[in-house]
Motif scaffolding. Structure first.
Motif, PDB file in Angstrom:
ATOM      1  N   LEU A 159       0.828  -1.202   0.000  1.00 38.16           N
ATOM      2  CA  LEU A 159       0.000   0.000   0.000  1.00 38.16           C
ATOM      3  C   LEU A 159       0.865   1.255   0.000  1.00 38.16           C
ATOM      4  CD1 LEU A 159      -2.504  -0.992   2.846  1.00 38.16           C
ATOM      5  CD2 LEU A 159      -2.853  -1.282   0.390  1.00 38.16           C
ATOM      6  N   THR A 160       0.296   2.329  -0.541  1.00 39.77           N
ATOM      7  CA  THR A 160       0.909   3.649  -0.398  1.00 39.77           C
ATOM      8  C   THR A 160       0.364   4.227   0.905  1.00 39.77           C
ATOM      9  OG1 THR A 160       0.842   3.855  -2.808  1.00 39.77           O
ATOM     10  CG2 THR A 160       1.367   5.844  -1.567  1.00 39.77           C
ATOM     11  N   VAL A 161       1.007   3.875   2.003  1.00 37.84           N
ATOM     12  CA  VAL A 161       0.442   4.102   3.336  1.00 37.84           C
ATOM     13  C   VAL A 161       0.279   5.589   3.650  1.00 37.84           C
ATOM     14  CG1 VAL A 161       0.781   3.709   5.818  1.00 37.84           C
ATOM     15  CG2 VAL A 161       1.243   1.888   4.194  1.00 37.84           C
ATOM     16  N   GLU A 162       1.149   6.440   3.068  1.00 40.47           N
ATOM     17  CA  GLU A 162       1.027   7.870   3.386  1.00 40.47           C
ATOM     18  C   GLU A 162      -0.331   8.443   2.987  1.00 40.47           C
ATOM     19  OE1 GLU A 162       3.917   7.616  -0.225  1.00 40.47           O
ATOM     20  OE2 GLU A 162       3.514   6.517   1.629  1.00 40.47           O
ATOM     21  N   GLN A 163      -1.043   7.751   2.070  1.00 37.57           N
ATOM     22  CA  GLN A 163      -2.397   8.189   1.708  1.00 37.57           C
ATOM     23  C   GLN A 163      -3.364   8.088   2.895  1.00 37.57           C
ATOM     24  OE1 GLN A 163      -3.517   5.715  -1.612  1.00 37.57           O
ATOM     25  NE2 GLN A 163      -2.273   6.843  -3.073  1.00 37.57           N
ATOM     26  N   LEU A 164      -3.018   7.244   3.854  1.00 37.58           N
ATOM     27  CA  LEU A 164      -3.894   7.029   5.010  1.00 37.58           C
ATOM     28  C   LEU A 164      -3.639   8.014   6.143  1.00 37.58           C
ATOM     29  CD1 LEU A 164      -3.788   3.118   5.244  1.00 37.58           C
ATOM     30  CD2 LEU A 164      -5.766   4.495   4.624  1.00 37.58           C
ATOM     31  N   VAL A 165      -2.584   8.823   6.043  1.00 35.02           N
ATOM     32  CA  VAL A 165      -2.186   9.682   7.163  1.00 35.02           C
ATOM     33  C   VAL A 165      -3.318  10.592   7.657  1.00 35.02           C
ATOM     34  CG1 VAL A 165      -0.705  11.638   7.814  1.00 35.02           C
ATOM     35  CG2 VAL A 165       0.301   9.566   6.846  1.00 35.02           C
ATOM     36  N   PRO A 166      -4.036  11.325   6.785  1.00 34.56           N
ATOM     37  CA  PRO A 166      -5.117  12.180   7.305  1.00 34.56           C
ATOM     38  C   PRO A 166      -6.200  11.397   8.052  1.00 34.56           C
ATOM     39  CG  PRO A 166      -4.576  12.784   5.044  1.00 34.56           C
ATOM     40  CD  PRO A 166      -3.866  11.496   5.328  1.00 34.56           C
ATOM     41  N   THR A 167      -6.567  10.224   7.525  1.00 35.20           N
ATOM     42  CA  THR A 167      -7.587   9.392   8.177  1.00 35.20           C
ATOM     43  C   THR A 167      -7.083   8.859   9.510  1.00 35.20           C
ATOM     44  OG1 THR A 167      -8.335   8.741   5.968  1.00 35.20           O
ATOM     45  CG2 THR A 167      -9.194   7.475   7.817  1.00 35.20           C
ATOM     46  N   LEU A 168      -5.829   8.415   9.540  1.00 38.63           N
ATOM     47  CA  LEU A 168      -5.225   7.934  10.792  1.00 38.63           C
ATOM     48  C   LEU A 168      -5.166   9.053  11.829  1.00 38.63           C
ATOM     49  CD1 LEU A 168      -2.304   5.842   9.267  1.00 38.63           C
ATOM     50  CD2 LEU A 168      -4.093   4.900  10.745  1.00 38.63           C
ATOM     51  N   ALA A 169      -4.792  10.243  11.398  1.00 36.67           N
ATOM     52  CA  ALA A 169      -4.695  11.380  12.323  1.00 36.67           C
ATOM     53  C   ALA A 169      -6.058  11.693  12.933  1.00 36.67           C
ATOM     54  CB  ALA A 169      -4.137  12.605  11.603  1.00 36.67           C
TER      55      ALA A 169
END
Length: 280
Positions: A159-169
């Motif tokens: 996965l391109t995990v950095e795409q999830l950063v806003p959702t994780l935050a």
């Protein structure tokens, strides 16, 4: 073309007339227009038009958005999956926008068991490589961290995990409220294993997004240190740039105190010179 629909010509007749208009160069977009009219009037009956258009050019997923909504309204989740199957039969590949906006929000029952949801979507042509990150995002928005973790463990997809950063935050607001620090860090650890680019400091970006976006967290350094401590337990790391920016952000709004000193010490322990913060 509008009049043909109003006077109840059959789909076959309208398609023939539209093709005649195109072949004679009287209206080179006649079949497109007829398809759009059919979709607006009754998405379910637009299939013959879509099939005819598919013989002339590759169809784009957005043509099926009205059908997805209407079929879900009329026939529930089975109807929606049926439209995805039709799309697959016409060689239309779902894109992330279609999955995120028109499919997953309308599959709440199927998504109670995420593994079965991926299997159901795979069966109608939406591959795990496409839907996995969207389902993980769906689960995160509902604070289903354990379900997201278990799903990620099942699939080898990178996965391109950095795409999830806003959702994780955004999810960390709930983590802090419910004290689920360990469970959240465990999820970050499995995401780290799935990351396509191990050099990208998405963990540092996540911590920075949390600090910059959450006023309450900035003033609760004990909670922030709990996040950092749990990250350390799972062997996760951040870049020097991320650690320095976090500290600078906190120092700008408060005097140096004991909690900030402890946080600095905790951050120093998870620094890795080999990862790099993405430039925003």
């Amino acid at each position: 073309l509008q009049e043909l629909f109003r006077t109840k010509y059959s789909a076959t007749e309208i398609i023939e007339i539209a093709k005649m208009l195109q072949d004679s160069n009287k209206n080179t977009r006649a079949l497109h227009i007829a398809t759009e009219i059919a979709l607006r009037r009754n998405a379910e009956s637009a299939l013959p038009f879509l099939e005819s258009l598919a013989q002339l050019e590759p169809l784009r997923p957005h043509y099926f958005w009205p059908s997805l909504l209407q079929s879900h309204e009329q026939s529930g989740e089975a109807g929606l999956l049926g439209v995805l199957k039709q799309m697959n039969s016409l060689n239309v590949t779902c894109d992330r926008e279609t999955i995120a906006l028109y499919v997953l929000p309308n599959l709440p029952i199927t998504l109670q068991q995420p593994e079965k949801a991926i299997k159901a979507l795979d069966d109608v042509g939406a591959k795990p490589s496409l839907v996995l990150i969207e389902i993980v995002m769906y689960l995160l928005m509902r604070q289903r961290f354990e379900a997201a973790h278990d799903l990620l463990e099942l699939y080898p997809t990178k996965l391109t995990v950095e795409q999830l950063v806003p959702t994780l935050a955004n999810a960390t607001v709930n983590v802090r409220a419910t004290k689920r620090y360990q469970q959240f860090a465990k999820l970050l650890a499995v995401l780290s294993k799935k990351n396509e680019n191990r050099k990208v400091d998405w963990i540092g970006q996540l911590l920075l997004t949390m600090v910059q976006g959450q006023l309450r967290l900035r003033s609760d350094l004990k909670a922030l240190k709990r996040f950092v401590d749990e990250i350390a337990k799972f062997g996760l790391a951040i870049s020097p740039a991320a650690a320095n920016t976090i500290i600078t952000t906190l120092e700008e709004q408060m005097n140096t105190d004991e909690n900030l000193a402890k946080l600095k010490e905790a951050l120093q322990k998870i620094i890795d010179q080999n990862v790099m913060l993405l430039q925003s």
